[in-house]
Design a protein around this motif. Structure first.
Motif, short mmCIF file in Angstrom:
data_model
loop_
_atom_site.label_atom_id
_atom_site.label_comp_id
_atom_site.label_asym_id
_atom_site.label_seq_id
_atom_site.Cartn_x
_atom_site.Cartn_y
_atom_site.Cartn_z
N LEU A 180 2.68 -0.54 12.24
CA LEU A 180 3.06 0.59 12.75
C LEU A 180 3.65 0.58 14.17
CD1 LEU A 180 -0.29 2.45 11.66
CD2 LEU A 180 1.77 2.77 10.54
N VAL A 212 -3.42 3.41 5.39
CA VAL A 212 -2.07 3.96 5.93
C VAL A 212 -0.95 3.64 4.80
CG1 VAL A 212 -0.22 4.31 7.72
CG2 VAL A 212 -2.75 3.61 8.21
N GLY A 235 2.00 4.85 1.56
CA GLY A 235 2.14 5.85 0.43
C GLY A 235 2.78 5.18 -0.91
N GLY A 236 3.15 3.95 -0.74
CA GLY A 236 3.58 3.02 -1.80
C GLY A 236 2.53 2.47 -2.73
N ASP A 237 2.97 1.55 -3.54
CA ASP A 237 2.26 0.90 -4.63
C ASP A 237 1.00 0.01 -3.75
OD1 ASP A 237 2.56 1.81 -6.97
OD2 ASP A 237 4.39 0.32 -7.05
N SER A 238 1.35 -0.44 -2.74
CA SER A 238 0.61 -1.38 -2.04
C SER A 238 -0.68 -0.46 -1.42
CB SER A 238 1.13 -2.20 -0.74
OG SER A 238 1.72 -3.01 -1.23
N ALA A 239 -0.53 0.63 -0.83
CA ALA A 239 -1.40 1.79 -0.22
C ALA A 239 -2.32 2.06 -1.41
CB ALA A 239 -0.75 2.79 0.58
N GLU A 243 -2.86 0.55 -4.30
CA GLU A 243 -3.69 -0.46 -4.94
C GLU A 243 -4.67 -0.77 -3.87
OE1 GLU A 243 -1.84 -3.96 -7.28
OE2 GLU A 243 -1.63 -4.46 -5.10
N HIS A 297 -0.75 9.57 4.45
CA HIS A 297 0.78 9.34 4.20
C HIS A 297 1.58 10.11 5.16
CE1 HIS A 297 4.23 8.23 2.16
NE2 HIS A 297 4.39 9.04 1.31
N ARG A 298 2.84 9.59 5.62
CA ARG A 298 3.48 10.44 6.26
C ARG A 298 4.18 11.53 5.73
NH1 ARG A 298 8.18 5.95 7.98
NH2 ARG A 298 8.91 5.27 5.88
N ARG A 345 5.25 7.38 -2.84
CA ARG A 345 6.30 6.57 -3.28
C ARG A 345 5.82 5.60 -4.40
NH1 ARG A 345 10.76 4.81 -1.44
NH2 ARG A 345 10.80 5.77 0.85
N MET A 370 0.01 4.41 -10.89
CA MET A 370 -1.16 4.37 -9.68
C MET A 370 -1.17 5.65 -8.93
SD MET A 370 -1.27 1.06 -9.52
CE MET A 370 -1.68 0.13 -7.99
N ALA A 401 -0.88 -0.63 5.10
CA ALA A 401 -0.20 -0.99 3.94
C ALA A 401 1.12 -0.19 3.67
CB ALA A 401 -1.14 -0.55 2.73
N ILE A 402 2.11 -0.77 4.41
CA ILE A 402 3.13 -0.11 4.76
C ILE A 402 4.42 -0.83 4.28
CG2 ILE A 402 2.77 1.95 6.30
CD1 ILE A 402 4.13 0.45 8.48
N GLY A 403 4.00 -1.96 3.53
CA GLY A 403 4.88 -2.96 3.17
C GLY A 403 4.76 -4.44 3.61
N ARG A 411 0.03 -12.89 -3.12
CA ARG A 411 -0.36 -12.86 -1.32
C ARG A 411 -1.67 -13.44 -0.91
NH1 ARG A 411 1.55 -6.93 -1.38
NH2 ARG A 411 3.84 -7.11 -1.04
P1 NAP Z 1 6.78 0.12 -0.12
O1 NAP Z 1 7.03 0.62 -1.37
O2 NAP Z 1 7.98 0.04 0.80
O3 NAP Z 1 5.98 1.49 0.35
C1 NAP Z 1 5.93 1.58 1.88
C2 NAP Z 1 5.15 2.86 2.26
O4 NAP Z 1 4.65 2.85 3.49
C3 NAP Z 1 6.03 4.18 1.93
O5 NAP Z 1 4.93 4.99 1.41
C4 NAP Z 1 6.36 4.39 3.19
O6 NAP Z 1 6.80 5.72 3.62
C5 NAP Z 1 5.04 3.97 4.27
N1 NAP Z 1 5.66 3.53 5.50
C6 NAP Z 1 6.79 2.70 5.73
N2 NAP Z 1 6.86 2.55 7.04
C7 NAP Z 1 6.02 3.43 7.62
C8 NAP Z 1 5.54 3.57 9.19
N3 NAP Z 1 5.96 2.80 10.00
N4 NAP Z 1 4.68 4.61 9.32
C9 NAP Z 1 4.03 5.12 8.14
N5 NAP Z 1 4.17 5.04 7.04
C10 NAP Z 1 5.28 3.73 6.99
O7 NAP Z 1 5.82 -1.04 -0.08
P2 NAP Z 1 4.73 -1.57 -1.01
O8 NAP Z 1 3.95 -0.29 -1.07
O9 NAP Z 1 4.26 -2.72 -0.14
O10 NAP Z 1 5.52 -2.12 -2.19
C11 NAP Z 1 6.39 -2.91 -2.11
C12 NAP Z 1 6.87 -3.22 -3.69
O11 NAP Z 1 5.98 -4.14 -4.17
C13 NAP Z 1 7.23 -2.03 -4.43
O12 NAP Z 1 8.44 -2.23 -5.22
C14 NAP Z 1 5.94 -1.75 -5.04
O13 NAP Z 1 6.16 -1.19 -6.42
C15 NAP Z 1 5.65 -3.43 -5.25
N6 NAP Z 1 4.08 -3.33 -5.54
C16 NAP Z 1 3.61 -3.33 -6.91
C17 NAP Z 1 2.34 -3.39 -7.00
C18 NAP Z 1 1.74 -3.01 -8.28
O14 NAP Z 1 2.51 -2.76 -8.89
N7 NAP Z 1 0.44 -3.10 -8.52
C19 NAP Z 1 1.35 -3.38 -6.08
C20 NAP Z 1 1.94 -3.54 -4.65
C21 NAP Z 1 3.48 -3.50 -4.48
P3 NAP Z 1 7.85 6.63 2.92
O15 NAP Z 1 7.23 6.75 1.41
O16 NAP Z 1 7.67 7.74 3.55
O17 NAP Z 1 8.93 5.86 2.92
#
Ligand code: NAP
Length: 311
Positions: A118, A150, A152-156, A158, A174-175, A180, A185, A238-240, A286
């Protein structure tokens, strides 16, 4: 330029050191670039309890020191420099660091990935002391405590589902007011009575660095600007993740998410003789143990490549 090496390994996390141990024991005399800040993501962790072989667990930094000593014991040559350029277009390959260049017949890329943070001052101070980027690693320590995730993606989602299985209520901040994460999920999370969402909110502060653990998280509602405080013991960011692949852009085929593309079930990249191991090519598991496993695979594949092409 010195003599051409059989194997150059780039990185110093579990994947890189494991590749070095295997390559050294196979008499490939590996040269490993461990970087200016060696050790990878486990250097940011305290107790690691899920790496097999340590009944009571072990802190991340001494675990990495153990990996390093084991790789050195078999003769791995290590250079404490960050690699600045690679050339995989010509053979032998070239790896440059600290103003010098080295040639190699094979290269193992194990540069890892970094969890996005963050950017709050207390976040790094309390990392490993209540702030975590891995629920699978650290969730267990917060079994009966207040936890917040923290993102809103799949990681968060999960991470939230994993933490909910361990015990108490999990709050997800989530912001925005929509996730997302994939629909399936989302549905799982919405159905889970232990998971609560706090929408349109950002973490403004994490306390309490003075006592060395997380006690409270201050949130700001981004629509109303209202500030609130929540008692929290564990905060999971969990923001990526961002893989460390900038160096390989244009040299290796990367996936749309910037990870190195490998042939499924192998560590083979788009360039024969270049292998990728650990988090630089893994956005699914990971884990230190999976990274170590793929480091072993990369060394074995490099050895077989050398046998097939240079014997
Ligand atoms: P992601 O999809 O990029 O999501 C990141 C989330 O964090 C988004 O909701 C984003 O908000 C939020 N975010 C980003 N920067 C932020 C900040 N500075 N402050 C607050 N919130 C912030 O990343 P991910 O969840 O790690 O997933 C990455 C990829 O891996 C995706 O393709 C995902 O589908 C995949 N994945 C799949 C699984 C599964 O299928 N089991 C599990 C984990 C990951 P916004 O939505 O507002 O942008």
């Amino acid at each position: 330029m010195t003599t051409t090496r059989k194997v150059i390994i780039i990185g110093s996390g579990p994947a890189a050191y494991t590749a070095a141990i295997y390559a050294a024991r196979a008499n490939l005399a590996p040269l490993q670039f461990i970087g200016l800040q060696p050790g990878g993501q486990l250097m940011l962790t305290t107790l690691v309890e899920n790496y097999p072989g340590f009944v009571e667990g072990i802190d991340g930094p001494p675990l990495m020191e153990t990996f390093k000593k084991q790789a050195e014991r078999f003769g791995t040559e290590m250079i404490t420099e960050d690699v600045t350029a690679v050339d995989f277009a010509r053979r032998p390959f070239t790896v440059s660091a600290g103003g010098e260049s080295w040639e190699a017949l094979t290269v193992i890329v194990a540069t890892g990935a970094v969890a996005k943070l963050l950017g709050l001052e207390n976040e790094s101070v309390l990392m490993g002391r209540g702030v975590s980027t891995c629920a699978t690693c650290d969730g267990f320590f917060f079994k009966d405590q207040n936890v917040m995730v923290v993102g809103g993606g799949d990681s968060a989602v999960e991470e939230a589902l994993y933490l909910a299985r361990l015990g108490r209520k999990v709050e997800v901040v989530h912001r925005r007011d929509t996730l997302r994460a994939s629909k399936i999920m989302q549905e799982r999370a919405f159905k889970n009575p232990k998971i609560e969402f706090i929408w349109d909110s950002a973490v403004e502060d994490i306390r309490d660095p003075e006592i060395g653990r997380v006690t409270t998280v201050a949130l700001r509602n981004l629509k109303t600007q209202a500030l609130s405080e929540r008692p929290v013991d564990g905060l999971f960011i969990a923001i990526g993740h961002q893989p460390n692949t900038e160096l390989f852009r244009g040299q290796l085929e990367l996936l749309p998410n910037d990870y190195v593309k490998v042939e499924p079930g192998t560590t083979r990249t788009s360039v024969p003789g270049v292998f990728a191991a650990g988090d630089v090519q893994d956005f699914t598991y990971r884990q230190a143990v999976t990274a170590a496993g793929s480091g072993c695979m990369a060394a074995l594949e490099a050895e077989r490549f050398l046998e097939a092409t240079h014997s």
